[in-house]
Design an enzyme around this catalytic site. Structure first.
Site, PDB file in Angstrom:
ATOM      1  N   ARG A 161      14.882   2.670  -1.722  1.00 34.31           N
ATOM      2  CA  ARG A 161      15.665   1.545  -1.201  1.00 34.31           C
ATOM      3  C   ARG A 161      16.891   2.027  -0.426  1.00 34.31           C
ATOM      4  NH1 ARG A 161      14.611   1.177  -6.190  1.00 34.31           N
ATOM      5  NH2 ARG A 161      16.755   1.749  -6.726  1.00 34.31           N
ATOM      6  N   ASP A 181       9.890  12.705   1.446  1.00 30.50           N
ATOM      7  CA  ASP A 181       9.694  12.052   0.158  1.00 30.50           C
ATOM      8  C   ASP A 181       8.210  12.101  -0.169  1.00 30.50           C
ATOM      9  OD1 ASP A 181       9.393  10.372  -2.047  1.00 30.50           O
ATOM     10  OD2 ASP A 181      11.026   9.052  -1.411  1.00 30.50           O
ATOM     11  N   GLU A 272      31.346  14.426 -14.267  1.00 32.80           N
ATOM     12  CA  GLU A 272      32.317  13.459 -13.768  1.00 32.80           C
ATOM     13  C   GLU A 272      33.128  12.862 -14.915  1.00 32.80           C
ATOM     14  OE1 GLU A 272      29.533  12.009  -9.996  1.00 32.80           O
ATOM     15  OE2 GLU A 272      29.761  10.702 -11.739  1.00 32.80           O
ATOM     16  N   HIS A 301      32.577   9.059  -7.046  1.00 36.09           N
ATOM     17  CA  HIS A 301      31.420   8.249  -7.432  1.00 36.09           C
ATOM     18  C   HIS A 301      31.692   6.778  -7.102  1.00 36.09           C
ATOM     19  CE1 HIS A 301      27.733   8.252 -10.292  1.00 36.09           C
ATOM     20  NE2 HIS A 301      27.635   7.276  -9.415  1.00 36.09           N
TER      21      HIS A 301
END
Length: 346
Positions: A161, A181, A272, A301
């Protein structure tokens, strides 16, 4: 009405008392909201009484957590990535795991293109230079990566997507789009008007810009290491808005310092927030030696983030959770292959 179901969110990423989630759930659903990064700070009795776990990304859901939840019927990730959830352990316990893939697509694609523009038009570099000396630095020297974007090639790694949305935006900027992909159906590239490339190496060697949009799996973990950087073009830049651990930071540090690639823009990191002491690349980013000026951009992020996107993630993940508890309707299941349906909890 007494609550019929209890849903635990151990690591909520919002400040209010689950206003959106409670609207979705109604009077028969109780939401227990915590904001922990350490699963051990949540009492065992809180885990033991939940009928569902609705988690974000800061708390690892492994066998030890699953063992604490004898009543849990479903685990739902309020987001796309689920590499912090042990899918096999949940599946063996008869617990389906679902994610929320239908939010944030526009934001992440916009962010990827924004990072591309920031690097290749030198916007942050010019801004930092002028902040330091608006008169003395009123020159073009800071934009060392600035170049024409139209007519160059962008390689998309992962044409799901978000990869697709990024490809469509790139085409609007006059970029030629290559895509790697191995999991998309043949012919998808024709429908999208992009060029399919059969190997990652071929994509990397042919691309001026590489943008990562793949999930984090054992196959993609540190996919971008020394071998990948060795086949990229010296003028190429790397953009990662997917998962931090797809890129080996040590290898990226070496590639930038040696001039094997021109620049990188990262929205995600392997850990993170980053640990102290900082990895060498992040230490260099903080110190800004001459060789790194204008060549590395970091954001925290944040690619998915917008008020609209956060509201979507909250609403859709709550809907997925409540629908399964009430009727057994399951959508976006990501551990179907390892789910023991004989042990499903009703």
């Amino acid at each position: 009405m007494a609550p019929r179901f209890t849903i635990l969110t151990p690591d909520a990423q919002y400040a209010d008392d689950a206003v959106i989630e409670r609207q979705v759930g109604g009077a028969d659903v109780e939401f227990v909201i915590r904001r922990e990064r350490d699963r051990k700070k949540i009492p065992d009795e809180v885990y033991a009484t939940c009928d569902a776990l609705l988690t974000w990304h800061e708390l690892r859901v492994d066998q030890s957590v699953i063992d604490k939840m004898p009543r849990c019927r479903i685990i739902v990730r309020a987001g796309v990535g689920f590499d912090h959830i042990d899918l096999a352990a949940a599946g063996a316990a008869g617990i389906p795991v679902a994610n929320t893939p239908d939010y944030g697509t526009s934001e992440v694609a916009d962010h990827a293109i924004g990072l591309m523009l920031a690097l290749l038009r030198g916007i942050p570099a010019y801004d930092r230079a002028l902040q330091a000396d608006p008169a003395g630095n009123y020159t073009l020297e800071a934009g060392r990566l600035a170049r024409r974007i139209r007519g160059t090639r962008i390689g998309i790694v992962g044409l799901g997507r978000i990869g697709t949305a990024t490809a469509m935006r790139a085409k609007a900027f006059g970029l030629e789009v290559l895509a790697y992909d191995p999991y998309i159906p043949r012919g998808m590239e024709i429908a999208l008007g992009v060029t399919r490339v059969e190997t990652l190496s071929d994509l990397l060697s042919a691309s001026d810009i590489v943008s990562i949009h793949a999930p984090l799996t054992p196959e993609t973990h540190r996919l971008f290491g020394d071998a990948a950087f060795s086949v990229m073009q010296p003028h190429a830049v790397l953009i990662n808005t997917a998962r931090g651990a797809i890129v080996d930071l040590e290898a990226l540090h070496g590639a930038l310092q040696a001039g094997r690639i021109a620049g990188a823009a990262l929205d995600v990191l392997p850990e993170e927030p980053p640990p102290e002491p900082l990895p060498p690349l992040l230490a260099a980013y903080r110190e800004q030696p001459e060789w790194l000026h204008g060549r590395l951009i970091l954001t925290p992020h944040a690619a998915w983030s917008s008020p609209e996107s956060q509201a979507d993630a909250r609403r859709l993940s709550a809907e997925t959770t409540v629908a399964y508890l009430r009727s057994g309707a399951l959508r976006n299941c990501v551990n179907e292959a390892v789910l023991d349906r004989k042990k499903l909890r009703r």
